[in-house]
Design a protein around this motif. Structure first.
Motif, PDB file in Angstrom:
ATOM      1  N   PHE A 172     109.128  47.026  69.602  1.00  0.00           N
ATOM      2  CA  PHE A 172     110.793  47.349  69.790  1.00  0.00           C
ATOM      3  C   PHE A 172     111.226  46.683  71.149  1.00  0.00           C
ATOM      4  O   PHE A 172     111.695  45.759  71.133  1.00  0.00           O
ATOM      5  CB  PHE A 172     110.595  48.814  70.315  1.00  0.00           C
ATOM      6  CG  PHE A 172     111.791  49.342  71.309  1.00  0.00           C
ATOM      7  CD1 PHE A 172     112.698  49.717  70.457  1.00  0.00           C
ATOM      8  CD2 PHE A 172     111.699  49.859  72.738  1.00  0.00           C
ATOM      9  CE1 PHE A 172     113.726  49.703  71.358  1.00  0.00           C
ATOM     10  CE2 PHE A 172     113.121  49.307  73.536  1.00  0.00           C
ATOM     11  CZ  PHE A 172     114.276  49.781  72.750  1.00  0.00           C
ATOM     12  N   TRP A 183     112.348  43.184  70.028  1.00  0.00           N
ATOM     13  CA  TRP A 183     113.336  43.358  69.401  1.00  0.00           C
ATOM     14  C   TRP A 183     114.026  43.157  71.365  1.00  0.00           C
ATOM     15  O   TRP A 183     115.239  42.154  71.150  1.00  0.00           O
ATOM     16  CB  TRP A 183     113.837  44.474  68.281  1.00  0.00           C
ATOM     17  CG  TRP A 183     114.756  44.557  68.352  1.00  0.00           C
ATOM     18  CD1 TRP A 183     116.124  44.037  67.530  1.00  0.00           C
ATOM     19  CD2 TRP A 183     115.861  45.458  69.444  1.00  0.00           C
ATOM     20  NE1 TRP A 183     116.865  44.572  67.716  1.00  0.00           N
ATOM     21  CE2 TRP A 183     116.990  45.743  68.136  1.00  0.00           C
ATOM     22  CE3 TRP A 183     115.584  46.415  70.482  1.00  0.00           C
ATOM     23  CZ2 TRP A 183     118.481  46.682  69.072  1.00  0.00           C
ATOM     24  CZ3 TRP A 183     116.139  47.097  70.680  1.00  0.00           C
ATOM     25  CH2 TRP A 183     118.181  47.066  70.088  1.00  0.00           C
ATOM     26  N   PHE A 184     114.176  43.994  71.998  1.00  0.00           N
ATOM     27  CA  PHE A 184     114.748  44.170  73.111  1.00  0.00           C
ATOM     28  C   PHE A 184     114.766  42.974  73.522  1.00  0.00           C
ATOM     29  O   PHE A 184     115.212  42.213  74.538  1.00  0.00           O
ATOM     30  CB  PHE A 184     114.200  45.541  74.033  1.00  0.00           C
ATOM     31  CG  PHE A 184     114.933  45.750  75.635  1.00  0.00           C
ATOM     32  CD1 PHE A 184     115.963  45.548  75.127  1.00  0.00           C
ATOM     33  CD2 PHE A 184     114.265  45.009  76.812  1.00  0.00           C
ATOM     34  CE1 PHE A 184     116.552  46.089  77.136  1.00  0.00           C
ATOM     35  CE2 PHE A 184     115.057  45.132  78.213  1.00  0.00           C
ATOM     36  CZ  PHE A 184     116.242  45.230  77.842  1.00  0.00           C
ATOM     37  N   GLY A 228     115.768  41.809  64.872  1.00  0.00           N
ATOM     38  CA  GLY A 228     114.642  42.726  64.976  1.00  0.00           C
ATOM     39  C   GLY A 228     113.506  41.101  64.422  1.00  0.00           C
ATOM     40  O   GLY A 228     113.844  40.354  63.908  1.00  0.00           O
ATOM     41  N   TRP A 263     115.807  48.619  64.188  1.00  0.00           N
ATOM     42  CA  TRP A 263     116.085  48.410  65.147  1.00  0.00           C
ATOM     43  C   TRP A 263     117.774  47.914  65.164  1.00  0.00           C
ATOM     44  O   TRP A 263     118.506  48.634  66.419  1.00  0.00           O
ATOM     45  CB  TRP A 263     115.421  47.811  66.370  1.00  0.00           C
ATOM     46  CG  TRP A 263     114.043  47.885  67.008  1.00  0.00           C
ATOM     47  CD1 TRP A 263     112.731  46.783  66.236  1.00  0.00           C
ATOM     48  CD2 TRP A 263     113.469  49.578  66.972  1.00  0.00           C
ATOM     49  NE1 TRP A 263     111.611  47.758  66.593  1.00  0.00           N
ATOM     50  CE2 TRP A 263     112.229  48.980  66.281  1.00  0.00           C
ATOM     51  CE3 TRP A 263     113.386  50.759  67.062  1.00  0.00           C
ATOM     52  CZ2 TRP A 263     110.770  50.322  66.789  1.00  0.00           C
ATOM     53  CZ3 TRP A 263     112.828  51.718  67.565  1.00  0.00           C
ATOM     54  CH2 TRP A 263     111.439  51.112  66.841  1.00  0.00           C
ATOM     55  N   ASP A 264     118.048  47.117  64.467  1.00  0.00           N
ATOM     56  CA  ASP A 264     119.316  46.431  64.395  1.00  0.00           C
ATOM     57  C   ASP A 264     119.507  47.371  63.563  1.00  0.00           C
ATOM     58  O   ASP A 264     121.019  47.674  63.922  1.00  0.00           O
ATOM     59  CB  ASP A 264     118.848  45.372  63.371  1.00  0.00           C
ATOM     60  CG  ASP A 264     118.607  44.205  64.590  1.00  0.00           C
ATOM     61  OD1 ASP A 264     119.019  43.991  65.690  1.00  0.00           O
ATOM     62  OD2 ASP A 264     117.438  43.564  64.154  1.00  0.00           O
ATOM     63  N   LEU A 302     119.913  50.597  63.723  1.00  0.00           N
ATOM     64  CA  LEU A 302     120.055  52.064  64.160  1.00  0.00           C
ATOM     65  C   LEU A 302     121.181  51.399  66.048  1.00  0.00           C
ATOM     66  O   LEU A 302     121.433  52.602  66.349  1.00  0.00           O
ATOM     67  CB  LEU A 302     118.487  52.361  65.117  1.00  0.00           C
ATOM     68  CG  LEU A 302     117.437  53.104  64.282  1.00  0.00           C
ATOM     69  CD1 LEU A 302     116.087  53.145  65.209  1.00  0.00           C
ATOM     70  CD2 LEU A 302     118.355  54.994  64.172  1.00  0.00           C
ATOM     71  N   PHE A 303     120.461  50.509  66.222  1.00  0.00           N
ATOM     72  CA  PHE A 303     121.555  49.968  67.480  1.00  0.00           C
ATOM     73  C   PHE A 303     123.114  49.003  67.285  1.00  0.00           C
ATOM     74  O   PHE A 303     123.980  48.813  67.785  1.00  0.00           O
ATOM     75  CB  PHE A 303     120.641  49.397  68.859  1.00  0.00           C
ATOM     76  CG  PHE A 303     119.833  50.311  69.490  1.00  0.00           C
ATOM     77  CD1 PHE A 303     120.009  51.147  70.374  1.00  0.00           C
ATOM     78  CD2 PHE A 303     118.214  50.247  68.936  1.00  0.00           C
ATOM     79  CE1 PHE A 303     119.240  52.298  70.618  1.00  0.00           C
ATOM     80  CE2 PHE A 303     117.669  51.492  69.629  1.00  0.00           C
ATOM     81  CZ  PHE A 303     118.085  52.153  70.119  1.00  0.00           C
TER      82      PHE A 303
END
Length: 294
Positions: free
Chosen positions: A126, A129-130, A242, A248-249, A251-252
């Protein structure tokens, strides 16, 4: 000051010695990242040769050897060069009272081993990713990330083709992620590191893999190819950020895979202005000046 100098020299020499011992097989096999990287690279490359997604692409694709050099430079040579600096920073923060325990949100040391590994993997992924989003969002950071996006034919070695400044950007945030876990790194953390290398290689490989229903959890070559697309959806600085996880992609809402032919153009507008040589790319980005708004 002498303490910091000793720490720098010790870390620098220690990293050189560990790398050499890895080359001559004098470290445990499960921590031998030198030969581990080579083994994973050869395995994925053989799969590219046997099961090519883009059949017209040469085995020795464009910039193959440049990317191969980047793999060893970023994974080993730069790690040696910067190891002393990281050790000095660790010592400095320790001296001023900033420790992992002071930032810890959880203490996973008593958890089952498989839970420790899973949480360690998820937290670090994560954070990466951020960080990856930041590299695309801010022009001053994008100047360095352009090196990775200058790849014109995708292959496994493109995974580790990136500007050395990205190490500077990723490392502190990854360290912060570990500090959230109380500075804890599982004894079997090598499993996470090898899995991350393998997934990263597959994501850039000339192989068509989507992992079936797991595509909503694991990143894959089809999804990541669109991260490198020359033409992005209007208004977006990037998609599919990702690293190992696609989760994450989704989800966001940064996921984007409109089709899976593998025939799209990759790169970015203005790529013709990027230096073509490693030395030119090594210093690229430092002369960036933001444009003044009229």
């Amino acid at each position: 000051m002498e303490k910091y100098l000793d720490a720098f020299v010790s870390a620098f020499n220690g990293t050189i010695q560990w790398t050499w011992k890895s080359i001559i097989f004098e470290v445990p096999w499960y921590t031998n990242y030198f030969w581990g990287l080579i083994a994973i690279s050869l395995f994925v490359w053989v799969l590219e040769i046997i099961f090519p997604w883009r059949k017209e692409q040469s085995i020795f694709r464009k910039d193959f050897w440049l990317d191969a050099f980047y793999m060893f430079f970023n994974f080993f040579l730069f790690a040696i060069a910067i190891s002393g600096v990281y050790r000095v920073l660790q010592l400095f923060f320790s001296d001023i009272g900033v420790s992992a325990k002071s930032l810890a949100l959880v203490d996973p040391s008593g958890w089952p081993s498989w839970v420790q590994l899973l949480v360690f993997f998820i937290v670090l992924d994560f954070v990466q990713w951020f960080t990856h989003i930041l590299l695309h969002k801010y022009p001053v950071l994008w100047q360095y990330h352009k090196i990775h996006h200058s790849v014109k034919e995708m292959g496994f070695a493109a995974h580790l083709r990136y500007h050395w400044m990205e190490n500077i950007l990723y490392k502190p945030l990854k360290t912060f992620g570990v500090m959230i876990l109380g500075g804890f790194e599982p004894e079997q953390a090598y499993i996470v590191h090898f899995i991350a290398i393998a997934i990263g290689h597959f994501n850039h490989a000339n192989i068509k893999i989507t992992w079936g229903p797991l595509k909503y959890v694991l990143n894959n070559p089809v999804m990541h190819l669109y991260h490198h697309a020359y033409v992005l959806p209007k208004g977006r600085s990037g998609v599919n950020f990702g690293i190992s996880l696609s989760l994450w992609d989704y989800l966001f809402k940064t996921a984007y895979v409109p089709e899976a032919s593998g025939t799209i153009e990759i790169g970015y507008p203005g790529e013709e202005n990027l230096p073509k040589t490693f030395l030119g790319q090594l210093v690229h980005g430092f002369g960036y000046r933001p444009r003044k708004k009229l």
